[in-house]
Scaffold this motif. Structure first.
Motif, PDB file in Angstrom:
ATOM      1  N   TYR A  23     -82.258 -35.741 -59.545  1.00 58.33           N
ATOM      2  CA  TYR A  23     -82.958 -34.203 -59.653  1.00 58.33           C
ATOM      3  C   TYR A  23     -84.500 -33.917 -60.659  1.00 58.33           C
ATOM      4  O   TYR A  23     -85.873 -33.687 -60.098  1.00 58.33           O
ATOM      5  CB  TYR A  23     -82.096 -33.159 -60.689  1.00 58.33           C
ATOM      6  CG  TYR A  23     -83.214 -32.182 -60.943  1.00 58.33           C
ATOM      7  CD1 TYR A  23     -82.982 -31.378 -60.212  1.00 58.33           C
ATOM      8  CD2 TYR A  23     -83.183 -32.070 -62.873  1.00 58.33           C
ATOM      9  CE1 TYR A  23     -83.045 -29.799 -61.362  1.00 58.33           C
ATOM     10  CE2 TYR A  23     -83.343 -31.270 -63.136  1.00 58.33           C
ATOM     11  CZ  TYR A  23     -83.837 -29.721 -62.080  1.00 58.33           C
ATOM     12  OH  TYR A  23     -84.187 -28.683 -63.193  1.00 58.33           O
ATOM     13  N   ARG A 101     -77.563 -26.584 -58.751  1.00 52.64           N
ATOM     14  CA  ARG A 101     -76.225 -26.040 -57.551  1.00 52.64           C
ATOM     15  C   ARG A 101     -76.461 -27.281 -57.174  1.00 52.64           C
ATOM     16  O   ARG A 101     -75.141 -27.508 -56.487  1.00 52.64           O
ATOM     17  CB  ARG A 101     -76.554 -24.835 -57.059  1.00 52.64           C
ATOM     18  CG  ARG A 101     -75.512 -24.139 -58.670  1.00 52.64           C
ATOM     19  CD  ARG A 101     -74.398 -22.864 -57.891  1.00 52.64           C
ATOM     20  NE  ARG A 101     -75.751 -21.837 -56.908  1.00 52.64           N
ATOM     21  CZ  ARG A 101     -76.438 -21.305 -57.322  1.00 52.64           C
ATOM     22  NH1 ARG A 101     -75.667 -20.417 -58.846  1.00 52.64           N
ATOM     23  NH2 ARG A 101     -77.270 -19.689 -56.934  1.00 52.64           N
ATOM     24  N   GLN A 102     -77.358 -27.699 -56.373  1.00 55.92           N
ATOM     25  CA  GLN A 102     -77.469 -28.247 -55.293  1.00 55.92           C
ATOM     26  C   GLN A 102     -77.088 -30.079 -55.792  1.00 55.92           C
ATOM     27  O   GLN A 102     -76.763 -30.618 -54.549  1.00 55.92           O
ATOM     28  CB  GLN A 102     -78.568 -28.112 -54.624  1.00 55.92           C
ATOM     29  CG  GLN A 102     -79.157 -26.796 -53.880  1.00 55.92           C
ATOM     30  CD  GLN A 102     -78.525 -26.923 -53.022  1.00 55.92           C
ATOM     31  OE1 GLN A 102     -78.223 -27.958 -52.034  1.00 55.92           O
ATOM     32  NE2 GLN A 102     -78.040 -25.998 -52.313  1.00 55.92           N
TER      33      GLN A 102
END
Length: 208
Positions: A23, A101-102
């Protein structure tokens, strides 16, 4: 050592999701890529520098909740380390955007009285595992401290009550067993005289 330090007790140490690393690589790389000056740096970032930075950033993440304070540390070159007294925490904001959320991540932002926008950006953490439960424990510890009952004392009281209930149930079962043994012994004692007074069987008569 002060009395506050002696009574401070660690309630929970947060764990972090390993998906923080990809991320952060994508987030920082995207910021670099949208600027003309940062585009060459974005290429180097995605070629390996970003993975190295994200791995070391993840390894240095810490967050610890005690019965009096919330302490966390993050960063590599510019480290941010904060110790927030629980009574100063006004709220813990739970943020979960589409990109987060991914990666199955959430962001917790710690809000205190009178903090500036820059300080607010520093007082947030991403990727805490079971963030909802961790947020609830922070607020419960804060409320317990404000009402004069630290969270550790409340947990100890709950454990003592559970042990008392268990001991009461054990005592009740022992009483039941004792009554059952007494009734069995009395029944055996009462049956013995009846057996002794019973007439002996008649002998068969034989003809001479």
């Amino acid at each position: 050592m002060s009395s506050q330090a002696r009574t401070e007790l660690v309630l929970q140490r947060a764990t972090f999701n390993t998906l923080i690393r990809p991320y952060l690589v994508i987030q920082v790389g995207f910021i670099l890529a949208i600027t003309v000056v940062g585009l060459p740096l974005a290429v180097l970032w995605f070629c390996g520098i970003g993975q190295w930075w994200a791995r070391h950033y993840y390894d240095k993440l810490e967050c610890e909740l005690s019965n009096r304070t919330l302490r966390f540390r993050k960063g590599i070159l510019f480290q941010v380390e904060k110790t927030i007294p629980l009574e100063n925490i006004q709220d813990v904001t739970f943020i979960e955007g589409p990109i987060l959320r991914q990666f199955q991540l959430t962001l917790l932002k710690f809000e205190t009285a009178g903090q500036s926008q820059h300080a607010g950006n520093q007082m947030q953490l991403v990727g805490i595992v079971e963030a909802h439960d961790f947020r609830a424990r922070i607020l419960a510890a804060r409320d317990g401290l404000r009402h004069g009952q630290p969270a550790a004392a409340a947990n100890a009281t709950d454990q003592q009550q559970a042990q008392l209930v268990l001991l009461t149930r054990i005592a009740e079962r022992l009483d039941d067993i004792s009554l059952l043994l007494k009734s069995t012994a009395q029944g055996q004692t009462a049956s013995k005289p009846a057996d002794e007074n019973a007439p002996s069987p008649a002998l068969p008569m034989t003809k001479p």
